[in-house]
Design an enzyme around this catalytic site. Sequence first.
Site, PDB file in Angstrom:
ATOM      1  N   LYS A  11       0.689  12.383 -16.787  1.00 33.43           N
ATOM      2  CA  LYS A  11       0.887  12.495 -18.235  1.00 33.43           C
ATOM      3  C   LYS A  11       2.361  12.766 -18.600  1.00 33.43           C
ATOM      4  O   LYS A  11       3.173  13.143 -17.735  1.00 33.43           O
ATOM      5  CB  LYS A  11      -0.023  13.616 -18.762  1.00 33.43           C
ATOM      6  CG  LYS A  11      -1.518  13.296 -18.656  1.00 33.43           C
ATOM      7  CD  LYS A  11      -2.363  14.399 -19.301  1.00 33.43           C
ATOM      8  CE  LYS A  11      -3.840  14.064 -19.250  1.00 33.43           C
ATOM      9  NZ  LYS A  11      -4.665  15.116 -19.918  1.00 33.43           N
ATOM     10  N   TYR A  51      -8.600   7.320 -25.404  1.00 36.34           N
ATOM     11  CA  TYR A  51      -9.286   8.615 -25.557  1.00 36.34           C
ATOM     12  C   TYR A  51     -10.316   8.600 -26.695  1.00 36.34           C
ATOM     13  O   TYR A  51     -10.679   9.663 -27.207  1.00 36.34           O
ATOM     14  CB  TYR A  51      -8.257   9.735 -25.776  1.00 36.34           C
ATOM     15  CG  TYR A  51      -7.691  10.300 -24.480  1.00 36.34           C
ATOM     16  CD1 TYR A  51      -8.519  10.945 -23.541  1.00 36.34           C
ATOM     17  CD2 TYR A  51      -6.343  10.217 -24.182  1.00 36.34           C
ATOM     18  CE1 TYR A  51      -8.012  11.468 -22.363  1.00 36.34           C
ATOM     19  CE2 TYR A  51      -5.818  10.741 -22.991  1.00 36.34           C
ATOM     20  CZ  TYR A  51      -6.670  11.368 -22.090  1.00 36.34           C
ATOM     21  OH  TYR A  51      -6.169  11.895 -20.924  1.00 36.34           O
ATOM     22  N   PHE A  59      -8.906  18.463 -30.985  1.00 39.65           N
ATOM     23  CA  PHE A  59      -7.607  18.245 -30.350  1.00 39.65           C
ATOM     24  C   PHE A  59      -7.233  16.762 -30.254  1.00 39.65           C
ATOM     25  O   PHE A  59      -6.181  16.419 -29.699  1.00 39.65           O
ATOM     26  CB  PHE A  59      -7.574  18.885 -28.954  1.00 39.65           C
ATOM     27  CG  PHE A  59      -8.666  18.413 -28.023  1.00 39.65           C
ATOM     28  CD1 PHE A  59      -8.564  17.203 -27.355  1.00 39.65           C
ATOM     29  CD2 PHE A  59      -9.795  19.187 -27.813  1.00 39.65           C
ATOM     30  CE1 PHE A  59      -9.566  16.760 -26.494  1.00 39.65           C
ATOM     31  CE2 PHE A  59     -10.805  18.758 -26.939  1.00 39.65           C
ATOM     32  CZ  PHE A  59     -10.682  17.535 -26.289  1.00 39.65           C
ATOM     33  N   ARG A  87     -10.698  14.886  -9.015  1.00 42.01           N
ATOM     34  CA  ARG A  87     -10.913  15.989  -9.971  1.00 42.01           C
ATOM     35  C   ARG A  87     -10.685  17.337  -9.269  1.00 42.01           C
ATOM     36  O   ARG A  87     -10.174  18.272  -9.872  1.00 42.01           O
ATOM     37  CB  ARG A  87     -12.326  15.922 -10.564  1.00 42.01           C
ATOM     38  CG  ARG A  87     -12.658  14.588 -11.196  1.00 42.01           C
ATOM     39  CD  ARG A  87     -12.557  14.435 -12.659  1.00 42.01           C
ATOM     40  NE  ARG A  87     -13.014  15.473 -13.498  1.00 42.01           N
ATOM     41  CZ  ARG A  87     -12.704  15.532 -14.793  1.00 42.01           C
ATOM     42  NH1 ARG A  87     -11.905  14.616 -15.339  1.00 42.01           N
ATOM     43  NH2 ARG A  87     -13.170  16.494 -15.557  1.00 42.01           N
ATOM     44  N   THR A  93      -9.259  21.839 -16.379  1.00 40.33           N
ATOM     45  CA  THR A  93      -8.508  21.314 -17.533  1.00 40.33           C
ATOM     46  C   THR A  93      -7.435  22.302 -17.996  1.00 40.33           C
ATOM     47  O   THR A  93      -6.300  21.931 -18.257  1.00 40.33           O
ATOM     48  CB  THR A  93      -9.488  21.025 -18.696  1.00 40.33           C
ATOM     49  OG1 THR A  93     -10.548  20.206 -18.207  1.00 40.33           O
ATOM     50  CG2 THR A  93      -8.789  20.324 -19.843  1.00 40.33           C
ATOM     51  N   ARG A 104      -2.879  21.010 -11.507  1.00 40.91           N
ATOM     52  CA  ARG A 104      -2.732  21.684 -12.805  1.00 40.91           C
ATOM     53  C   ARG A 104      -2.270  23.132 -12.650  1.00 40.91           C
ATOM     54  O   ARG A 104      -1.506  23.630 -13.465  1.00 40.91           O
ATOM     55  CB  ARG A 104      -4.034  21.565 -13.595  1.00 40.91           C
ATOM     56  CG  ARG A 104      -4.188  20.152 -14.201  1.00 40.91           C
ATOM     57  CD  ARG A 104      -5.558  19.917 -14.731  1.00 40.91           C
ATOM     58  NE  ARG A 104      -5.641  18.703 -15.546  1.00 40.91           N
ATOM     59  CZ  ARG A 104      -6.774  18.146 -15.909  1.00 40.91           C
ATOM     60  NH1 ARG A 104      -7.933  18.684 -15.541  1.00 40.91           N
ATOM     61  NH2 ARG A 104      -6.785  17.062 -16.658  1.00 40.91           N
ATOM     62  N   ASN A 114      -1.387  18.988 -19.577  1.00 39.85           N
ATOM     63  CA  ASN A 114      -1.913  19.403 -18.276  1.00 39.85           C
ATOM     64  C   ASN A 114      -1.687  18.382 -17.152  1.00 39.85           C
ATOM     65  O   ASN A 114      -2.438  18.315 -16.188  1.00 39.85           O
ATOM     66  CB  ASN A 114      -3.382  19.808 -18.407  1.00 39.85           C
ATOM     67  CG  ASN A 114      -4.253  18.696 -18.902  1.00 39.85           C
ATOM     68  OD1 ASN A 114      -3.787  17.594 -19.147  1.00 39.85           O
ATOM     69  ND2 ASN A 114      -5.538  18.963 -19.035  1.00 39.85           N
ATOM     70  N   HIS A 117      -4.555  13.045 -15.760  1.00 35.04           N
ATOM     71  CA  HIS A 117      -5.901  12.652 -16.184  1.00 35.04           C
ATOM     72  C   HIS A 117      -6.605  12.039 -14.987  1.00 35.04           C
ATOM     73  O   HIS A 117      -5.964  11.327 -14.195  1.00 35.04           O
ATOM     74  CB  HIS A 117      -5.843  11.601 -17.305  1.00 35.04           C
ATOM     75  CG  HIS A 117      -7.134  10.851 -17.475  1.00 35.04           C
ATOM     76  ND1 HIS A 117      -8.169  11.332 -18.232  1.00 35.04           N
ATOM     77  CD2 HIS A 117      -7.580   9.693 -16.923  1.00 35.04           C
ATOM     78  CE1 HIS A 117      -9.200  10.478 -18.151  1.00 35.04           C
ATOM     79  NE2 HIS A 117      -8.855   9.486 -17.359  1.00 35.04           N
ATOM     80  N   GLU A 128     -12.025   2.550 -17.220  1.00 38.47           N
ATOM     81  CA  GLU A 128     -10.630   2.974 -17.369  1.00 38.47           C
ATOM     82  C   GLU A 128      -9.693   2.156 -16.475  1.00 38.47           C
ATOM     83  O   GLU A 128      -8.562   1.865 -16.860  1.00 38.47           O
ATOM     84  CB  GLU A 128     -10.510   4.468 -17.064  1.00 38.47           C
ATOM     85  CG  GLU A 128     -11.183   5.312 -18.136  1.00 38.47           C
ATOM     86  CD  GLU A 128     -11.150   6.812 -17.855  1.00 38.47           C
ATOM     87  OE1 GLU A 128     -11.700   7.565 -18.669  1.00 38.47           O
ATOM     88  OE2 GLU A 128     -10.566   7.225 -16.833  1.00 38.47           O
TER      89      GLU A 128
HETATM   90  P1  RTP Z   1      -8.754  14.326 -18.579  1.00 36.34           P
HETATM   91  O1  RTP Z   1      -9.845  13.578 -19.308  1.00 36.34           O
HETATM   92  O2  RTP Z   1      -7.389  14.149 -19.229  1.00 36.34           O
HETATM   93  O3  RTP Z   1      -8.747  14.008 -17.112  1.00 36.34           O
HETATM   94  O4  RTP Z   1      -9.035  15.886 -18.647  1.00 36.34           O
HETATM   95  P2  RTP Z   1     -10.418  16.672 -18.499  1.00 36.34           P
HETATM   96  O5  RTP Z   1     -11.516  15.707 -18.175  1.00 36.34           O
HETATM   97  O6  RTP Z   1     -10.182  17.802 -17.582  1.00 36.34           O
HETATM   98  O7  RTP Z   1     -10.596  17.245 -19.962  1.00 36.34           O
HETATM   99  P3  RTP Z   1     -11.320  16.589 -21.235  1.00 36.34           P
HETATM  100  O8  RTP Z   1     -12.316  17.568 -21.747  1.00 36.34           O
HETATM  101  O9  RTP Z   1     -11.773  15.192 -20.939  1.00 36.34           O
HETATM  102  O10 RTP Z   1     -10.125  16.552 -22.278  1.00 36.34           O
HETATM  103  C1  RTP Z   1      -9.200  15.490 -22.271  1.00 36.34           C
HETATM  104  C2  RTP Z   1      -7.812  16.041 -22.461  1.00 36.34           C
HETATM  105  O11 RTP Z   1      -7.665  16.550 -23.788  1.00 36.34           O
HETATM  106  C3  RTP Z   1      -6.749  17.616 -23.778  1.00 36.34           C
HETATM  107  N1  RTP Z   1      -7.392  18.823 -24.297  1.00 36.34           N
HETATM  108  N2  RTP Z   1      -6.807  19.634 -25.133  1.00 36.34           N
HETATM  109  N3  RTP Z   1      -6.245  21.767 -26.911  1.00 36.34           N
HETATM  110  C4  RTP Z   1      -7.397  21.749 -26.252  1.00 36.34           C
HETATM  111  O12 RTP Z   1      -8.227  22.622 -26.355  1.00 36.34           O
HETATM  112  C5  RTP Z   1      -7.670  20.628 -25.380  1.00 36.34           C
HETATM  113  N4  RTP Z   1      -8.789  20.427 -24.695  1.00 36.34           N
HETATM  114  C6  RTP Z   1      -8.608  19.276 -24.014  1.00 36.34           C
HETATM  115  C7  RTP Z   1      -6.285  17.826 -22.360  1.00 36.34           C
HETATM  116  O13 RTP Z   1      -5.083  17.081 -22.153  1.00 36.34           O
HETATM  117  C8  RTP Z   1      -7.436  17.233 -21.570  1.00 36.34           C
HETATM  118  O14 RTP Z   1      -7.034  16.882 -20.289  1.00 36.34           O
HETATM  119 MG    MG Z   2     -11.893  13.905 -19.266  1.00 33.41          MG
END
Ligand code: RTP
Ligand code: MG
Length: 140
Positions: A11, A51, A59, A87, A93, A104, A114, A117, A128
């Site tokens: 990212k 996304y 967010f 993962r 996250t 991370r 973070n 992805h 994807e």
């Molecule tokens: P990713 O999809 O990027 O691999 O991350 P992830 O599965 O661990 O998390 P996900 O719930 O899918 O959220 C996607 C991305 O959104 C951002 N985020 N910001 N401000 C917040 O509370 C918040 N929560 C999520 C993060 O960049 C997260 O990786």
């Molecule tokens: Mg995700």
Amino acid sequence: MAIERTLSIIKPDATKRNLTGKINAKFEEAGLRVIAQKRIKLSPEQAGKFYEVHKARPFYGELVEFMASEPVVVQVLEGESAITRNRDVMGATNPADAAPGTIRKEFALSVGENSVHGSDAPETAAQEIAFFFSGLELVG
Ligand code: RTP
Ligand code: MG
């Protein structure tokens, strides 16, 4: 157990800090092979489409703006159980919750910025990968 492929994105917070090599070393140490990789700058429209699943989340706007703010490195990782393995090496996250040694934990700045992805399931991995790469670009 099977050989899988997953979509990874390094990212903007990480490309900006020149961490691509250090992050790729983590993948390789975990037994994942980078079989395709390119550095691109997403438009807000492209980031929003990628996304789209998070469109209703509070967010979303911030996430789209961040992902389009600087170049990203999109890549396909291949290996045994690559989706969960990736993962695991990414970590939680929120870096505050991430285990020691994970990407991370070591590199992320915040829950939003973070560093990486990774696809979360075989169906999303296939979608994807196809979003960013053609079949000809995938050399396993
Ligand atoms: P990713 O999809 O990027 O691999 O991350 P992830 O599965 O661990 O998390 P996900 O719930 O899918 O959220 C996607 C991305 O959104 C951002 N985020 N910001 N401000 C917040 O509370 C918040 N929560 C999520 C993060 O960049 C997260 O990786
Ligand atoms: Mg995700």
